[in-house]
Design a protein around this motif. Structure first.
Motif, mmCIF file in Angstrom:
data_model
loop_
_atom_site.group_PDB
_atom_site.id
_atom_site.type_symbol
_atom_site.label_atom_id
_atom_site.label_comp_id
_atom_site.label_asym_id
_atom_site.label_seq_id
_atom_site.Cartn_x
_atom_site.Cartn_y
_atom_site.Cartn_z
ATOM 1 N N VAL A 25 17.854 -0.953 -47.791
ATOM 2 C CA VAL A 25 18.296 0.346 -48.294
ATOM 3 C C VAL A 25 18.422 0.299 -49.821
ATOM 4 O O VAL A 25 18.126 1.268 -50.513
ATOM 5 C CB VAL A 25 19.657 0.735 -47.655
ATOM 6 C CG1 VAL A 25 20.103 2.102 -48.116
ATOM 7 C CG2 VAL A 25 19.563 0.686 -46.130
ATOM 8 N N ALA B 96 21.009 -5.194 -35.637
ATOM 9 C CA ALA B 96 20.057 -4.819 -36.673
ATOM 10 C C ALA B 96 20.833 -4.000 -37.701
ATOM 11 O O ALA B 96 21.671 -3.179 -37.321
ATOM 12 C CB ALA B 96 18.936 -3.978 -36.072
ATOM 13 N N ALA B 97 20.573 -4.237 -38.978
ATOM 14 C CA ALA B 97 21.335 -3.537 -40.009
ATOM 15 C C ALA B 97 20.454 -3.242 -41.211
ATOM 16 O O ALA B 97 19.459 -3.930 -41.459
ATOM 17 C CB ALA B 97 22.539 -4.387 -40.437
ATOM 18 N N GLY B 98 20.835 -2.235 -41.964
ATOM 19 C CA GLY B 98 20.174 -1.934 -43.227
ATOM 20 C C GLY B 98 20.823 -2.759 -44.327
ATOM 21 O O GLY B 98 22.044 -2.893 -44.364
ATOM 22 N N VAL C 230 12.443 -0.410 -37.741
ATOM 23 C CA VAL C 230 13.632 -1.230 -37.494
ATOM 24 C C VAL C 230 13.368 -2.183 -36.323
ATOM 25 O O VAL C 230 13.620 -3.392 -36.411
ATOM 26 C CB VAL C 230 14.863 -0.326 -37.225
ATOM 27 C CG1 VAL C 230 16.018 -1.103 -36.611
ATOM 28 C CG2 VAL C 230 15.309 0.348 -38.526
ATOM 29 N N TYR D 86 20.409 7.899 -40.157
ATOM 30 C CA TYR D 86 20.477 6.856 -41.175
ATOM 31 C C TYR D 86 21.147 7.447 -42.415
ATOM 32 O O TYR D 86 21.296 8.663 -42.551
ATOM 33 C CB TYR D 86 19.078 6.319 -41.508
ATOM 34 C CG TYR D 86 18.439 5.530 -40.374
ATOM 35 C CD1 TYR D 86 18.996 4.329 -39.948
ATOM 36 C CD2 TYR D 86 17.283 5.972 -39.742
ATOM 37 C CE1 TYR D 86 18.430 3.600 -38.909
ATOM 38 C CE2 TYR D 86 16.696 5.236 -38.709
ATOM 39 C CZ TYR D 86 17.283 4.056 -38.298
ATOM 40 O OH TYR D 86 16.711 3.339 -37.279
ATOM 41 N N GLU D 87 21.522 6.573 -43.356
ATOM 42 C CA GLU D 87 22.303 7.005 -44.512
ATOM 43 C C GLU D 87 21.453 7.804 -45.507
ATOM 44 O O GLU D 87 20.284 7.488 -45.734
ATOM 45 C CB GLU D 87 22.895 5.783 -45.255
ATOM 46 C CG GLU D 87 23.945 5.049 -44.470
ATOM 47 C CD GLU D 87 23.403 4.381 -43.216
ATOM 48 O OE1 GLU D 87 22.333 3.763 -43.279
ATOM 49 O OE2 GLU D 87 24.052 4.526 -42.152
ATOM 50 N N THR E 35 16.876 -5.161 -41.221
ATOM 51 C CA THR E 35 15.597 -4.581 -40.786
ATOM 52 C C THR E 35 14.981 -3.678 -41.846
ATOM 53 O O THR E 35 13.807 -3.317 -41.743
ATOM 54 C CB THR E 35 15.791 -3.764 -39.500
ATOM 55 O OG1 THR E 35 16.835 -2.823 -39.722
ATOM 56 C CG2 THR E 35 16.146 -4.658 -38.337
ATOM 57 N N ASN E 36 15.768 -3.293 -42.824
ATOM 58 C CA ASN E 36 15.253 -2.416 -43.892
ATOM 59 C C ASN E 36 16.157 -2.584 -45.103
ATOM 60 O O ASN E 36 17.368 -2.780 -44.968
ATOM 61 C CB ASN E 36 15.223 -0.952 -43.419
ATOM 62 C CG ASN E 36 16.537 -0.491 -42.819
ATOM 63 O OD1 ASN E 36 16.949 -0.961 -41.757
ATOM 64 N ND2 ASN E 36 17.209 0.419 -43.501
ATOM 65 N N VAL F 212 24.663 -2.288 -43.445
ATOM 66 C CA VAL F 212 25.229 -1.163 -42.696
ATOM 67 C C VAL F 212 24.504 -1.032 -41.356
ATOM 68 O O VAL F 212 23.291 -1.183 -41.271
ATOM 69 C CB VAL F 212 25.142 0.159 -43.504
ATOM 70 C CG1 VAL F 212 23.716 0.456 -43.985
ATOM 71 C CG2 VAL F 212 25.673 1.348 -42.701
ATOM 72 N N GLY F 213 25.307 -0.742 -40.321
ATOM 73 C CA GLY F 213 24.728 -0.555 -38.997
ATOM 74 C C GLY F 213 25.632 0.308 -38.129
ATOM 75 O O GLY F 213 26.708 0.723 -38.564
ATOM 76 N N MET F 214 25.167 0.563 -36.911
ATOM 77 C CA MET F 214 25.845 1.533 -36.039
ATOM 78 C C MET F 214 26.489 0.872 -34.817
ATOM 79 O O MET F 214 26.706 1.533 -33.806
ATOM 80 C CB MET F 214 24.849 2.595 -35.578
ATOM 81 C CG MET F 214 24.136 3.301 -36.730
ATOM 82 S SD MET F 214 22.841 4.397 -36.145
ATOM 83 C CE MET F 214 21.947 4.730 -37.671
HETATM 84 N N1 HPA Z 1 21.485 2.157 -41.405
HETATM 85 C C1 HPA Z 1 22.242 2.124 -40.297
HETATM 86 N N2 HPA Z 1 21.945 1.393 -39.232
HETATM 87 C C2 HPA Z 1 20.836 0.654 -39.278
HETATM 88 C C3 HPA Z 1 20.000 0.636 -40.397
HETATM 89 C C4 HPA Z 1 20.340 1.443 -41.518
HETATM 90 O O1 HPA Z 1 19.642 1.490 -42.543
HETATM 91 N N3 HPA Z 1 18.970 -0.205 -40.131
HETATM 92 C C5 HPA Z 1 19.199 -0.695 -38.868
HETATM 93 N N4 HPA Z 1 20.316 -0.165 -38.355
#
Ligand code: HPA
Length: 274
Positions: free
Chosen positions: A240, A116-118, A252, A195-196, A237-238, A212-214
């Motif tokens: 940014v 999952a990433a922004g 998310v 989150y950022e 998932t979002n 971006v993700g973790m």
């Molecule tokens: N930032 C970092 N990791 C994420 C994000 C995000 O906006 N959404 C899902 N994982």
């Protein structure tokens, strides 16, 4: 601590003790937050909780189940990591990447990673799928830090084509056949767990990141070190880029769950085509 190679051998032995000598799969899959449905689609021959496998790190994050599913999917032998651990949980990068190394030691030649990433690129919306074309390691660490065992991989592995070009073509063709939108982009891996901030998101965008993700970066580095081919897919998932907006883990996970069936269709075709 026991050397990495010995820990790998012990992990493999503990899996084989449960499942038999032909445990493992040609294709390894790592399923991120809210994306576990793929593991349920496979015909499971064996399911092991991570805590049953020697040296496996156990996830604490919600939405991560921590099960290794061995079985068949679309005619392929698959080994599915349902749930992963993250650096922000306090694990080292080497621990985070350890399960992927075990899949390699069990015989996987291809690794499919999901996360999952922004979305940072302005055209990425919540729910979109993004094919990872490259990554930027902003985590401040690397799973290969420490002594290198030349039997496991080179001291200085090449990362000029970390995400396999042929697999990316396969994924794009699969998306077209399934009439799913898929665009390629650059994934920035950050430590988290916060989150950022808007300034951080703007910086990452200027650095060339689309999402971006973790997660993912440690696993991909270790997979390349071990010689596996890698395909990566992010679920956005979002957005940014849409402007400063509060992100919550519930949002998310909800979007990731919602995208699960589309990701399943995409991966089904990819695995069939491998
Ligand atoms: N930032 C970092 N990791 C994420 C994000 C995000 O906006 N959404 C899902 N994982």
């Amino acid at each position: 601590m026991t050397p990495l190679r010995a820990r790998l051998e012990e992990a493999v032995a503990s899996i084989r003790a449960r499942v038999g000598h032909d445990a493992g799969g040609e294709v390894g899959l790592v399923l991120g937050s809210g994306l576990g449905a793929v593991a349920d689609a496979a015909e499971a021959a064996a399911v092991l909780a991570y805590r049953e496998i020697r040296h496996f790190p156990v996830p604490a994050a919600e939405g991560h189940q921590g099960r290794l599913v061995l079985g068949r999917w679309e005619g392929r032998r698959v080994a599915v990591l349902q749930g992963r651990v993250h650096l922000y949980e306090g694990y080292t990068a080497e621990q985070v990447a350890f399960p992927v190394r075990v899949l390699g030691a069990l015989g996987a030649h291809t690794l499919v990673v999901t996360n999952a990433a922004g979305g940072l690129a302005p055209d990425l919306r919540a729910g979109d799928l993004m094919l990872i074309g490259d990554h930027i390691n902003m985590m401040g660490t690397n799973p290969l830090v420490g002594p290198n065992d030349a039997g496991l991989g080179p001291r200085f592995p090449d990362m000029s084509s970390a995400y396999d070009a042929d697999l990316r073509v396969t994924a794009m063709e699969a998306a077209r056949a399934e009439q799913l939108g898929l665009r390629e982009g650059v994934y920035a891996g950050v430590l988290g767990p916060a989150y950022e901030t808007p300034a951080e998101a703007a910086m990452l965008r200027r650095c060339g990141a689309d999402a971006v993700g973790m997660s993912t970066v440690p696993e991909v580095i270790a997979a390349r070190h071990a010689g596996l081919r890698v395909l990566g897919i992010s679920v956005i998932t979002n957005a940014v880029a849409a402007g400063p907006a509060a992100v919550t883990q519930d949002d998310v996970l909800a979007v990731a769950n919602d995208a699960g069936p589309r990701l399943l269709r995409l991966l089904r075709r990819v695995v069939r085509a491998l």
